[in-house]
Motif scaffolding. Structure first.
Motif, PDB file in Angstrom:
ATOM      1  N   MET A 165      25.545  41.165  55.201  1.00  0.00           N
ATOM      2  CA  MET A 165      25.377  40.614  53.852  1.00  0.00           C
ATOM      3  C   MET A 165      26.614  39.834  53.464  1.00  0.00           C
ATOM      4  N   THR A 166      26.427  38.632  53.019  1.00  0.00           N
ATOM      5  CA  THR A 166      27.592  37.851  52.572  1.00  0.00           C
ATOM      6  C   THR A 166      27.848  38.162  51.107  1.00  0.00           C
ATOM      7  N   THR A 167      29.129  38.389  50.792  1.00  0.00           N
ATOM      8  CA  THR A 167      29.459  38.663  49.392  1.00  0.00           C
ATOM      9  C   THR A 167      29.839  37.373  48.695  1.00  0.00           C
ATOM     10  N   SER A 168      29.837  37.424  47.372  1.00  0.00           N
ATOM     11  CA  SER A 168      30.166  36.236  46.582  1.00  0.00           C
ATOM     12  C   SER A 168      31.650  35.907  46.720  1.00  0.00           C
ATOM     13  N   GLN A 169      31.980  34.631  46.391  1.00  0.00           N
ATOM     14  CA  GLN A 169      33.375  34.204  46.476  1.00  0.00           C
ATOM     15  C   GLN A 169      34.224  34.954  45.452  1.00  0.00           C
ATOM     16  N   LEU A 170      33.693  35.029  44.228  1.00  0.00           N
ATOM     17  CA  LEU A 170      34.439  35.704  43.163  1.00  0.00           C
ATOM     18  C   LEU A 170      33.553  36.771  42.549  1.00  0.00           C
ATOM     19  N   ARG A 171      34.104  37.967  42.472  1.00  0.00           N
ATOM     20  CA  ARG A 171      33.346  39.031  41.834  1.00  0.00           C
ATOM     21  C   ARG A 171      34.175  39.616  40.702  1.00  0.00           C
ATOM     22  N   VAL A 172      33.607  39.597  39.506  1.00  0.00           N
ATOM     23  CA  VAL A 172      34.291  40.167  38.348  1.00  0.00           C
ATOM     24  C   VAL A 172      33.505  41.407  37.964  1.00  0.00           C
ATOM     25  N   GLU A 173      34.151  42.553  37.959  1.00  0.00           N
ATOM     26  CA  GLU A 173      33.407  43.793  37.751  1.00  0.00           C
ATOM     27  C   GLU A 173      33.962  44.609  36.584  1.00  0.00           C
ATOM     28  N   GLU A 174      33.171  44.643  35.517  1.00  0.00           N
ATOM     29  CA  GLU A 174      33.463  45.483  34.345  1.00  0.00           C
ATOM     30  C   GLU A 174      34.879  45.292  33.826  1.00  0.00           C
ATOM     31  N   VAL A 175      35.235  44.030  33.629  1.00  0.00           N
ATOM     32  CA  VAL A 175      36.582  43.742  33.135  1.00  0.00           C
ATOM     33  C   VAL A 175      36.616  43.880  31.619  1.00  0.00           C
ATOM     34  N   THR A 176      37.584  44.654  31.153  1.00  0.00           N
ATOM     35  CA  THR A 176      37.791  44.854  29.715  1.00  0.00           C
ATOM     36  C   THR A 176      39.229  44.496  29.400  1.00  0.00           C
ATOM     37  N   LYS A 177      39.419  43.807  28.296  1.00  0.00           N
ATOM     38  CA  LYS A 177      40.782  43.481  27.870  1.00  0.00           C
ATOM     39  C   LYS A 177      40.963  43.914  26.425  1.00  0.00           C
ATOM     40  N   VAL A 178      41.940  44.763  26.185  1.00  0.00           N
ATOM     41  CA  VAL A 178      42.248  45.224  24.830  1.00  0.00           C
ATOM     42  C   VAL A 178      43.636  44.716  24.482  1.00  0.00           C
ATOM     43  N   TYR A 179      43.734  44.029  23.347  1.00  0.00           N
ATOM     44  CA  TYR A 179      45.014  43.477  22.914  1.00  0.00           C
ATOM     45  C   TYR A 179      45.680  44.378  21.891  1.00  0.00           C
ATOM     46  N   GLU A 180      46.970  44.320  21.829  1.00  0.00           N
ATOM     47  CA  GLU A 180      47.745  44.845  20.698  1.00  0.00           C
ATOM     48  C   GLU A 180      47.388  46.270  20.310  1.00  0.00           C
ATOM     49  N   ARG A 181      47.785  47.205  21.114  1.00  0.00           N
ATOM     50  CA  ARG A 181      47.613  48.621  20.790  1.00  0.00           C
ATOM     51  C   ARG A 181      46.171  48.943  20.391  1.00  0.00           C
ATOM     52  N   GLY A 182      45.235  48.382  21.131  1.00  0.00           N
ATOM     53  CA  GLY A 182      43.850  48.751  20.915  1.00  0.00           C
ATOM     54  C   GLY A 182      43.196  48.162  19.683  1.00  0.00           C
ATOM     55  N   GLU A 183      43.860  47.183  19.051  1.00  0.00           N
ATOM     56  CA  GLU A 183      43.291  46.675  17.806  1.00  0.00           C
ATOM     57  C   GLU A 183      42.227  45.610  18.046  1.00  0.00           C
ATOM     58  N   VAL A 184      42.448  44.783  19.074  1.00  0.00           N
ATOM     59  CA  VAL A 184      41.505  43.701  19.336  1.00  0.00           C
ATOM     60  C   VAL A 184      40.872  43.905  20.705  1.00  0.00           C
ATOM     61  N   LEU A 185      39.550  43.886  20.728  1.00  0.00           N
ATOM     62  CA  LEU A 185      38.833  44.031  21.983  1.00  0.00           C
ATOM     63  C   LEU A 185      38.398  42.630  22.397  1.00  0.00           C
ATOM     64  N   ALA A 186      39.129  42.029  23.355  1.00  0.00           N
ATOM     65  CA  ALA A 186      38.865  40.630  23.695  1.00  0.00           C
ATOM     66  C   ALA A 186      37.732  40.494  24.701  1.00  0.00           C
ATOM     67  N   LEU A 187      37.643  41.438  25.646  1.00  0.00           N
ATOM     68  CA  LEU A 187      36.566  41.400  26.640  1.00  0.00           C
ATOM     69  C   LEU A 187      35.978  42.796  26.767  1.00  0.00           C
ATOM     70  N   LYS A 188      34.629  42.861  26.807  1.00  0.00           N
ATOM     71  CA  LYS A 188      33.983  44.164  26.917  1.00  0.00           C
ATOM     72  C   LYS A 188      33.135  44.209  28.174  1.00  0.00           C
ATOM     73  N   ASP A 189      33.558  44.962  29.175  1.00  0.00           N
ATOM     74  CA  ASP A 189      32.743  45.199  30.366  1.00  0.00           C
ATOM     75  C   ASP A 189      32.099  43.937  30.915  1.00  0.00           C
ATOM     76  N   VAL A 190      32.898  42.926  31.153  1.00  0.00           N
ATOM     77  CA  VAL A 190      32.339  41.667  31.645  1.00  0.00           C
ATOM     78  C   VAL A 190      32.190  41.744  33.164  1.00  0.00           C
ATOM     79  N   SER A 191      30.971  41.512  33.651  1.00  0.00           N
ATOM     80  CA  SER A 191      30.725  41.514  35.095  1.00  0.00           C
ATOM     81  C   SER A 191      29.899  40.294  35.455  1.00  0.00           C
TER      82      SER A 191
END
Lengths: 257, 485
Positions: free
Chosen positions: A1-27
């Motif tokens: 099976m060939t895999t994709s070139q780029l795989r983004v799996e459940e990426v979350t980004k929280v800014y500034e001591r948890g105040e801003v949720l910039a990315l939520k589980d992006v896959s």
């Protein structure tokens, strides 16, 4: 099976001591040769997503794989090796305004060039030749010794593209590359990206504001809203209802040709 | 809409402002009385109005009481400055009886608070007596003047010490919880709660922005108490300043005529020693001028060379990569600020002791010390104000951090660095003319010598040449800076 070139799996980004949720589980996965468009309102997380992939911003959780290499675990030299495979162009062009066009383009080669050469500023003949060739491709060979701030916005963005070409990238990130440009110039800049995509087989991920441009150039569209993927599919699938879903009830589509 | 409450931070800040202002005014009044009393009342001109140590306690207490009274009018200087007012819960002007009861509560709660503090100090005083008794070998006691256990076997002493410590701990627990209780009841409140006095009087300390419209139209400043008070503060400050600095215009006018030899000498500049050697100094004015210019040049170059690398360490945007780099940044900025606040002339005074009085080397070191700090700070600020975009682009292309500095940071800052260095040379020329006075060498040494010798014509020549050089430097550096930025 060939895999994709780029795989983004459940990426979350929280800014500034948890105040801003910039990315939520992006896959999502990106296949080689795609022209992927990211759309969404300002602040929906497009820029953060792109910068998380090349780790200009540290993702809080989640995994990213580029050609099966774990980007999120890379450090130091390995991270730089990954980064130099990814070209990037920016909304504000991000050129050193006081430096010449040539120096700006050569800066794209910093990840490859020998250390002593970059310390003394004496780039190799091949790198200089490559810089000339890149500028030729974006039609700016006459401006090679001009100062970057003497160029128009469209020309500056083309210098940005030439700089990305210096990396001989496998992947190109474009962070709202035409938001600071007028419609005619926007099209020409995107045509250069399309050319890179089709002629050199570079996978392009481009954040855009205008849906019309997205429909015209994209092979696939991902829409973000408040840091979450709300749509993933072909450009033609975005109809009026979807549009309202992505941009909110009050939005009105603006055409750009 | 109910007014937003502003307690307790605003209350105590406002009280502090009012207290300090009133205390300052009372000290001004004391200074003025001291000035007038010998002039109009006392016989001896050196008479001082007594100000015994306990007068401080009276002054502090009286002004605090006054400040509290003033606050309870609802519109004091502190409230005005912080944008707060005492109003009814509906946001209207608090009626007089409410303000009066607020005042009463405030004043009545102060004595018990002070008593609580005094009682809470008791265990501390006991401990102090205990340790002093042991240290001086006079015996174990925790009541001053009463020796509970004078001298005895060590185990009994130890036992008494432990007992005394237990007693102190028990007293502390009792008195301090009582103090906390009193403070909690009368003063300590969480943000947004009402103060004790406000609760009793039924008032609210509110933001003056959202009180009812009738309060929002402010009278002219000269019709408010705080406006007039500020006017009084300014007037008394200026008057006290006049007295302290002993400004005496009649003296100036009467002395100007007596010193006519000085003016006559200055009006006839004598340039003889421009190129002819001054025997005692073994130098010419021209030579000293050249020395001064080179002192400034060397100091600027040395200072600039050191400031250049240091400025990167003092730039927040490059040094925010973790606690260590941030610590370096903080230390660097601190050093810049300390070294910069020591004037060149002070540096020169100290360094001249080390490397020799009158040596231009001392001047160079002094100027360089100040230059490193001043340029370091200016350079760092330039680094902080650069466009971060290109740096991001280079990092994205896989560049190393030092390559980012070399290709992204330095090209952006070079022009302003050159301009600032040029400007600094200009300043250093101006500074180096005076550091000769404190042993730094150069033209200032000449100036000092002629002034001590009373040779006003030569002094005049030196001053004229100094002005010419400084003006020339100023002009050229200004033009050059225009070109490069």
């Amino acid at each position: 099976m060939t895999t994709s070139q780029l795989r983004v799996e459940e990426v979350t980004k929280v800014y500034e001591r948890g105040e801003v949720l910039a990315l939520k589980d992006v896959s999502f996965h990106v296949e080689k040769g795609e022209f992927l468009i990211l759309i969404g309102l300002s602040g929906s997380g497009k820029s953060t997503l792109l910068r998380c992939i090349n780790r200009l911003i540290e993702p809080t959780t989640g995994k990213i794989y580029l050609d099966d290499t774990d980007v999120t675990a890379a450090k130091g030299a390995e991270l730089r090796r990954i980064r130099r495979k990814i070209g990037m162009i920016f909304q504000q062009f991000n050129l050193v305004k006081r430096s010449s066009v040539l120096t700006n383009v050569l800066a794209g080669r910093l990840g490859y060039a020998a250390r002593w050469r970059t310390l003394t500023g004496r780039f190799s003949k091949e790198d200089l030749e490559r810089a000339r060739h890149s500028l030729d491709r974006v039609g700016l060979s006459e401006k090679i010794y001009s100062r970057a701030d003497q160029l128009s916005g469209g020309q500056q963005q083309r210098v940005g593209i030439a700089r990305a070409l210096m990396q001989e990238p496998e992947l190109l990130f474009a962070d709202e590359p035409v938001s600071a440009l007028d419609p005619a110039t926007s099209n020409s800049v995107l045509q250069y990206l399309e050319q890179m995509n089709q002629r050199d087989g570079v996978t392009v991920i481009c954040a855009l504001h205008f849906l019309s441009l997205a429909r015209r150039y994209g092979t696939r569209i991902i829409a973000l809203k408040d840091g979450e993927i709300v749509f993933e599919g072909l450009p033609a699938e975005i109809d009026a209802a979807r549009f309202k879903e992505i941009y909110g009830e009050d939005a009105e589509e603006v055409e750009i040709r | 809409m109910l007014p937003r409450r502003r307690f307790p931070k605003t209350r105590f800040l406002a009280l502090g402002i009012d207290w300090i202002a009133l205390l300052y005014l009372s000290l001004c009044v004391y200074t003025l009385i001291n000035h007038w009393y010998p002039e109009f009342v006392a016989v001896r001109p050196s008479y001082k109005v007594p100000f015994p140590p306990y007068a401080w306690i009276i002054a502090l207490g009286a002004t605090l009481a006054l400040a509290i009274l003033w606050e309870n009018t609802g519109v004091s200087l502190g409230f005005r400055a912080l944008g707060a007012r005492v109003v009814t819960p509906e946001g209207r002007i608090a009626p007089a009886h409410q303000l009066l009861s607020r005042t009463a509560v405030d004043l009545l709660t102060i004595p018990p608070t002070l008593c609580a503090f005094a009682i809470a100090a008791a265990p501390l005083a006991g401990l102090w007596t205990l340790f002093r008794g042991i240290a001086q070998g006079t015996g174990v006691s925790f009541i001053p003047g009463v020796t509970i256990w004078a001298v005895g076997p060590w185990y009994l002493t130890l036992g008494y010490v432990i007992l005394a410590l237990l007693a102190a701990a028990l007293t502390a627990a009792l008195t301090w919880s009582m103090l906390y209780g009193v403070l909690r009841a009368f003063w300590l409140r969480r943000t947004g709660e009402r103060g004790f006095a406000d609760q009793i009087a039924g008032t609210v300390l509110a933001s003056s922005l959202d009180v009812q419209a009738e309060l929002r139209t402010r009278p002219q400043w000269y019709r408010t108490a705080s406006g007039l008070f500020v006017l009084l503060l300014i007037a008394s400050t200026l008057y006290v300043g006049w007295i302290i600095t002993e400004i005496d215009l009649p003296k100036l006018f009467s002395r100007i005529g007596v010193t006519d030899y000085l003016w006559r000498g200055l009006a006839r500049p004598n340039f003889t020693h421009l190129f002819v050697q001054e025997p005692i100094l073994t130098d010419t004015i021209g030579g000293a001028l050249v020395e001064t210019l080179f002192m400034a040049l060397m100091a600027t170059v040395v200072g600039g060379l050191f400031a250049f690398p240091l400025s990167f360490l003092g730039a927040r945007n490059l040094m925010n990569r973790g606690p260590i780099s941030y610590a370096i940044y903080t230390v660097m900025r601190g050093l810049f600020n300390i070294a910069r606040s020591i004037e060149t002339i002070i540096w020169a005074t100290i360094i001249a002791v080390v490397v020799g009085w009158g040596s231009p080397f001392a001047g160079v070191l002094a100027l360089a010390a100040h230059t490193v700090a001043a340029l370091g700070k200016l350079f760092s600020e330039q680094v902080e104000s650069i466009d971060p975009g290109p740096l991001e682009a280079m990092r994205a292309a896989g560049a190393r951090e030092w390559q980012v500095v070399l290709y992204g940071v330095i090209p952006q800052i070079i022009p302003s660095y050159l301009a600032f260095t040029m400007y600094r040379w200009d300043i250093n020329v101006r500074m180096s003319t005076v550091i000769g006075l404190v042993g730094g060498g150069g033209i200032g040494r000449m100036l000092f010598y002629y002034k001590n010798d009373g040779r006003w014509s030569e002094l005049s020549a030196v001053i004229i040449l100094m002005v010419a050089i400084v003006w020339l430097m100023d002009y050229t550096s200004g033009r050059v800076r225009e070109r490069i930025t």
